[in-house]
Design an enzyme around this catalytic site. Structure first.
Site, PDB file in Angstrom:
ATOM      1  CG  ASP A  36      -2.034  -1.001   1.135  1.00  0.00           C
ATOM      2  OD1 ASP A  36      -2.375  -1.411   0.016  1.00  0.00           O
ATOM      3  OD2 ASP A  36      -2.566  -1.386   2.195  1.00  0.00           O
ATOM      4  CE1 TYR A  82       4.394  -6.151   3.914  1.00  0.00           C
ATOM      5  CE2 TYR A  82       3.731  -8.462   3.946  1.00  0.00           C
ATOM      6  CZ  TYR A  82       3.767  -7.228   3.313  1.00  0.00           C
ATOM      7  OH  TYR A  82       3.190  -7.082   2.077  1.00  0.00           O
TER       8      TYR A  82
END
Length: 304
Positions: A73, A134
């Site tokens: 994003d 992540y």
């Protein structure tokens, strides 16, 4: 759907990183600066793959199209992103050896390609991946975040208990329907296998979450972090994130934290001989045991 490389093309794997601060995410968007657009345009230019219209203006060759392991994003960073592109065989043969250096000279400084290589048979940057890892970084220092880290670390203005957050994480591990922590997308499943979720505090005081799963649905990592911060600062007990998960409904108390603390660190792939089987499995519809047939692609997931 097939992973066969088109005739006359060679599939090329790119390992890359970027600072997401000034990007509107990975995917091309009209009128916005994105990572995909920067890299595709750079590849087209350095390999002279553009063509010209009747007025002599260069127009993009649609063949330069990147497939990525995980679309990030706006504002999200990547240290270990992976993509592939199918290039004409003669172009690769002539220019492949110089592609990495040429991209370094063409790309802006906030995106770098570190490795370029012909991919093994059946490799697909998205569907071949077996996990994505992540990290999310937070500071609870009462004075705020180090100015030199401000675009990569979230400031949380409450003291955080790492042990409480790790206790909360235990209730989220494994295969579940993460609908309560995902932004729903039409036709997409929210079933994921969360393989690792752990917090540690570094010597500089910054807290880092390591989050690894076979794939992630939209906003999943940032929602999980938001829930655990609520536990870490004492607003909720360690059992609460698991209770939210079990309800499979978004809870207004679960905040999607800001994107700048999130970094895609690494993408994992199976041995070359298992790529074809992995691609097939990743495209299967997925459901939890005893829940019937799921909807959407199972593990090819998107962003954190």
């Amino acid at each position: 759907m097939t992973d066969a490389v088109p005739p006359g093309k060679v599939r090329v794997r790119l390992d890359l990183s970027y600072d997401g601060k000034d990007f509107s995410g990975w995917a091309r968007q009209r009128g916005r600066r994105t990572v995909q657009q920067e890299i595709e345009d750079a590849v087209r230019v350095v390999l002279r793959l553009g063509r010209r219209d009747g007025d002599g203006d260069e127009i993009a060759d649609a063949a330069v199209e990147l497939t990525v392991a995980g679309r990030t994003d706006a504002g999200v960073h990547a240290r270990g992103q992976v993509a592939h592109v199918d290039l004409p065989e003669p172009v690769w043969a002539e220019h492949g050896g110089q592609l990495l250096r040429r991209l370094a000279g063409r790309l802006p400084m906030d995106v770098r390609v570190w490795r370029v290589a012909a991919a093994p048979e059946h490799f697909n940057a998205r569907f071949s991946a077996i996990w994505r890892r992540y990290s999310y970084r937070v500071s609870d220092h009462p004075g705020g975040v180090d100015p030199l880290l401000r675009t990569h670390v979230l400031w949380h203005n409450w003291p955080l208990d790492v042990d409480a957050m790790n206790a909360a994480a235990q209730h989220l591990l494994g295969e579940h329907d993460f609908a309560a922590y995902c932004k729903k997308r039409e036709g997409a499943t929210t079933i994921r296998t969360l393989q690792r979720l752990h917090w540690e505090r570094h010597p500089d005081g910054v807290l880092e979450a390591t989050v690894q799963a076979d794939a992630f649905c939209h906003n999943m990592v940032r929602s999980l972090v938001g829930a655990m911060l609520f536990v870490g600062d004492g607003h909720r007990p360690p059992e609460w994130p698991g209770e939210v998960l079990a309800k499979q409904v978004r809870d207004s108390a679960v905040h999607v934290v800001r994107p700048h603390g999130l970094t895609l660190e690494e993408v994992g792939y199976p041995p070359d001989g298992e790529l074809a089987a992995r691609n097939s499995a990743a495209r299967n519809r997925r459901s939890l045991p005893g829940a019937g047939t799921g909807t959407g692609v199972s593990r090819a997931g998107c962003c954190g």
